[in-house]
Design an enzyme around this catalytic site. Structure first.
Site, short mmCIF file in Angstrom:
data_model
loop_
_atom_site.label_atom_id
_atom_site.label_comp_id
_atom_site.label_asym_id
_atom_site.label_seq_id
_atom_site.Cartn_x
_atom_site.Cartn_y
_atom_site.Cartn_z
CG ASP A 293 37.24 4.63 4.21
OD1 ASP A 293 37.19 4.11 3.80
OD2 ASP A 293 36.17 5.81 4.45
CE LYS B 262 33.72 -0.01 6.44
NZ LYS B 262 33.09 1.39 6.47
CD GLN C 53 31.17 3.84 7.92
OE1 GLN C 53 31.55 2.95 7.28
NE2 GLN C 53 30.21 4.07 6.10
#
Ligand code: NAD
Length: 281
Positions: A119, A52, A96
């Protein structure tokens, strides 16, 4: 032979488009920054986080990295999220997952400002998707819509069957396909006669988490098959939830693993981040 849906090429195209957008935002004096938080050092998570950050650098956006020890308390994590929520120079916040078991994942997701929820996991983002309002969309299903559209596959009016009802793939996938005017059916572990339902699909999205479970007996001839699963087989090679060699010959289009859905997830994360600039202005 089926059309092989090339997620690598499509994600590269999206990243190049975003790179241009970022350059023009920069010219207009807008810079973008993603904050990435990892708690603990799960090796798979470290790989995802590294990818990422690399992808951010590629399109020209900054990333801040917080690598917190495994024993970080929930309070400490929530306090960091609150700081990042308040920072005008941070556009997106990503924690995460999974977080260690002593931390309540839902509480962490709820703590992220929905304006920075790149997200797309915050209940407000999911609710907005459900009622057709603007908000960030979960990256993997958003990537699948892009794969279909950019491969010239019509969704409107099609029988779309999803296998799996997880919060990050199956459910948002159903909402997105519905938004594109597909006729949507969601199947799951309690579905009776799975095969009978999946055989109706013009577009079959498979997100079960079981290596090579879907063989041709589940697939209608000429269907489009999207394989979300990622597994390592006994020879350490990647495979999906679909038995590719068995299914590919009877489909009209199919995503390979690797190189199908996988690369799209990061591309859509970047897209959400770039959109966040517009949201925050
Ligand atoms: P999950 O485990 O949360 O959900 C699996 C779903 O499959 C459940 O809803 C369950 O009801 C259903 N299911 C299980 N057994 C079934 C059966 N026998 N018949 C019908 N349905 C059944 O999984 P998830 O998070 O949605 O992920 C699914 C797969 O996709 C995993 O392999 C995961 O690694 C992969 N994944 C890939 C990406 C990517 O970027 N490519 C992103 C997320 C998940």
């Amino acid at each position: 032979m089926p059309q092989i849906i090339d997620g690598k090429a499509i994600s590269a195209q999206i990243k190049d488009e975003l790179k241009e957008k970022v350059a023009s935002l920069k010219e207009a004096g807008v810079s973008l920054c993603l904050a990435v938080i990892q708690v603990g050092n799960d090796p798979a998570s470290s790989v995802y986080v590294g990818n990422k950050k690399k992808a951010c650098a590629y399109i020209g956006v900054d990333s801040l990295s917080y690598e917190l020890p495994e024993e970080t308390t929930q309070e400490e994590l929530l306090s960091l999220v609150a700081d990042l929520n308040g920072r005008a120079d941070v556009n997106g916040i990503l924690v995460q997952l999974p977080v260690p078991a002593h931390i309540d994942e839902d509480a962490v997701i709820r703590a992220i400002d929905p304006m920075k929820d790149v997200d797309g996991f915050h209940p407000q983002s999911v609710g907005a998707l459900c009622i057709g309002q603007k908000g960030f969309i979960s990256c993997t299903p958003a990537g699948i819509i892009q794969l279909l559209k950019r491969s010239g596959i019509e969704i409107a009016g099609k029988e779309c069957v999803i296998i799996g009802r997880s919060n990050i793939v199956g459910k948002p996938m159903a909402l997105l396909l519905l938004r594109e005017n597909g006729t949507v059916t969601v199947t799951h572990s309690k579905t009776k006669d799975l095969e009978e339902v999946t055989k109706r699909a013009d577009i079959l999205v498979v997100a079960i988490g079981k290596p090579k479970m879907i063989t041709r007996k589940y697939v209608k001839e000429g269907a489009v098959v999207i394989d979300v699963g990622i597994h390592r087989n006994e020879n350490n090679k990647l495979c999906g939830d679909v038995d590719y060699d068995d299914v590919a010959p009877i489909c009209s289009a199919i995503t390979p693993v690797p190189g199908g859905v996988g690369p799209m997830t990061i591309a859509m994360l970047l897209q959400n981040l770039v959109e966040s600039a517009a949201v925050m202005r």
